[in-house]
Design a protein around this motif. Structure first.
Motif, mmCIF file in Angstrom:
data_model
loop_
_atom_site.group_PDB
_atom_site.id
_atom_site.type_symbol
_atom_site.label_atom_id
_atom_site.label_comp_id
_atom_site.label_asym_id
_atom_site.label_seq_id
_atom_site.Cartn_x
_atom_site.Cartn_y
_atom_site.Cartn_z
ATOM 1 N N UNK A 99 0.822 -1.206 0.000
ATOM 2 C CA UNK A 99 0.000 0.000 0.000
ATOM 3 C C UNK A 99 0.860 1.260 0.000
ATOM 4 N N UNK A 100 1.887 1.290 0.836
ATOM 5 C CA UNK A 100 2.769 2.457 0.890
ATOM 6 C C UNK A 100 3.676 2.496 -0.336
ATOM 7 N N UNK A 101 4.187 1.345 -0.745
ATOM 8 C CA UNK A 101 5.068 1.296 -1.915
ATOM 9 C C UNK A 101 4.350 1.774 -3.175
ATOM 10 N N UNK A 102 3.032 1.690 -3.192
ATOM 11 C CA UNK A 102 2.278 2.141 -4.368
ATOM 12 C C UNK A 102 2.382 3.652 -4.571
ATOM 13 N N UNK A 103 2.826 4.370 -3.560
ATOM 14 C CA UNK A 103 3.038 5.813 -3.684
ATOM 15 C C UNK A 103 4.449 6.144 -4.177
ATOM 16 N N UNK A 104 5.207 5.137 -4.549
ATOM 17 C CA UNK A 104 6.577 5.336 -5.000
ATOM 18 C C UNK A 104 6.697 6.299 -6.164
ATOM 19 N N UNK A 105 5.806 6.212 -7.123
ATOM 20 C CA UNK A 105 5.843 7.120 -8.269
ATOM 21 C C UNK A 105 5.698 8.570 -7.860
ATOM 22 N N UNK A 106 4.755 8.820 -6.958
ATOM 23 C CA UNK A 106 4.553 10.183 -6.459
ATOM 24 C C UNK A 106 5.785 10.671 -5.706
ATOM 25 N N UNK A 107 6.376 9.790 -4.900
ATOM 26 C CA UNK A 107 7.569 10.166 -4.142
ATOM 27 C C UNK A 107 8.744 10.464 -5.076
ATOM 28 N N UNK A 108 8.909 9.632 -6.102
ATOM 29 C CA UNK A 108 9.996 9.880 -7.065
ATOM 30 C C UNK A 108 9.776 11.192 -7.817
ATOM 31 N N UNK A 109 8.510 11.500 -8.150
ATOM 32 C CA UNK A 109 8.204 12.767 -8.814
ATOM 33 C C UNK A 109 8.526 13.955 -7.918
ATOM 34 N N UNK A 110 8.206 13.833 -6.640
ATOM 35 C CA UNK A 110 8.534 14.903 -5.694
ATOM 36 C C UNK A 110 10.040 15.092 -5.599
ATOM 37 N N UNK A 111 10.769 13.984 -5.554
ATOM 38 C CA UNK A 111 12.238 14.051 -5.490
ATOM 39 C C UNK A 111 12.804 14.735 -6.731
ATOM 40 N N UNK A 112 12.253 14.394 -7.891
ATOM 41 C CA UNK A 112 12.698 15.023 -9.140
ATOM 42 C C UNK A 112 12.388 16.516 -9.119
ATOM 43 N N UNK A 113 11.218 16.885 -8.602
ATOM 44 C CA UNK A 113 10.859 18.302 -8.502
ATOM 45 C C UNK A 113 11.816 19.051 -7.579
ATOM 46 N N UNK A 114 12.248 18.394 -6.522
ATOM 47 C CA UNK A 114 13.206 19.023 -5.613
ATOM 48 C C UNK A 114 14.500 19.364 -6.341
ATOM 49 N N UNK A 115 14.945 18.485 -7.221
ATOM 50 C CA UNK A 115 16.183 18.763 -7.952
ATOM 51 C C UNK A 115 15.989 19.930 -8.902
ATOM 52 N N UNK A 116 14.782 20.075 -9.465
ATOM 53 C CA UNK A 116 14.498 21.219 -10.338
ATOM 54 C C UNK A 116 14.381 22.509 -9.532
#
Length: 142
Positions: A99-116
């Motif tokens: 259930x938590x791992x299913x949010x991985x895509x959202x978390x990776x997108x947030x991480x990518x946004x942080x780099x931007x």
């Protein structure tokens, strides 16, 4: 019986500043990664030693809490600490419930946004072993 996971959760909840909070999350991350490395080197099934340190529910809470706090810090403009917490949240994902791992895509997108959001500057992210950052991995086994 009080576990180390319970104590560290209380430390996070009672932390008086961002640096203290990030330090506790990074200490948990280091413990989880060390246990995962030990299992990998021994040819284990991937997570047995981690189960001795933290329950899956605790790891779920840590991942969600680190992600949410990173989002809060990002909205406040504290990109370095937000990046550190997002790295920790992503490191926890392979050990979390489905259930938590299913949010991985959202978390990776947030991480990518942080780099931007770092304004094109080289960002010093925490921990170089962020698991499957852009590969879509990070699925749990529960």
């Amino acid at each position: 019986l009080v576990s180390i996971g319970h104590i560290q959760r209380k430390q996070i909840e009672l932390a008086s500043d961002v640096q203290e909070t990030v330090a506790v999350f990074e200490a948990i991350d280091a413990s989880v990664m060390m246990a995962a490395d030990d299992v990998g080197e021994a040819g284990g099934n991937g997570g047995g030693d981690i189960d001795l340190l933290y329950t899956k529910d605790q790891l779920d809470w840590y991942a969600i809490e680190a992600h949410n706090r990173a989002c809060n810090l990002m909205s406040l403009g504290d990109i370095p600490n937000a990046s550190r917490l997002m790295a920790v949240a992503l490191n926890f994902l392979p050990f979390c419930s489905k259930a938590v791992a299913s949010y991985g895509g959202e978390m990776r997108n947030t991480y990518a946004k942080l780099s931007l959001d770092s304004g094109g500057r080289q960002q010093a992210f925490a921990h170089g072993n962020i698991v499957d950052l852009f590969s879509g991995g990070g699925g749990g086994t529960s």
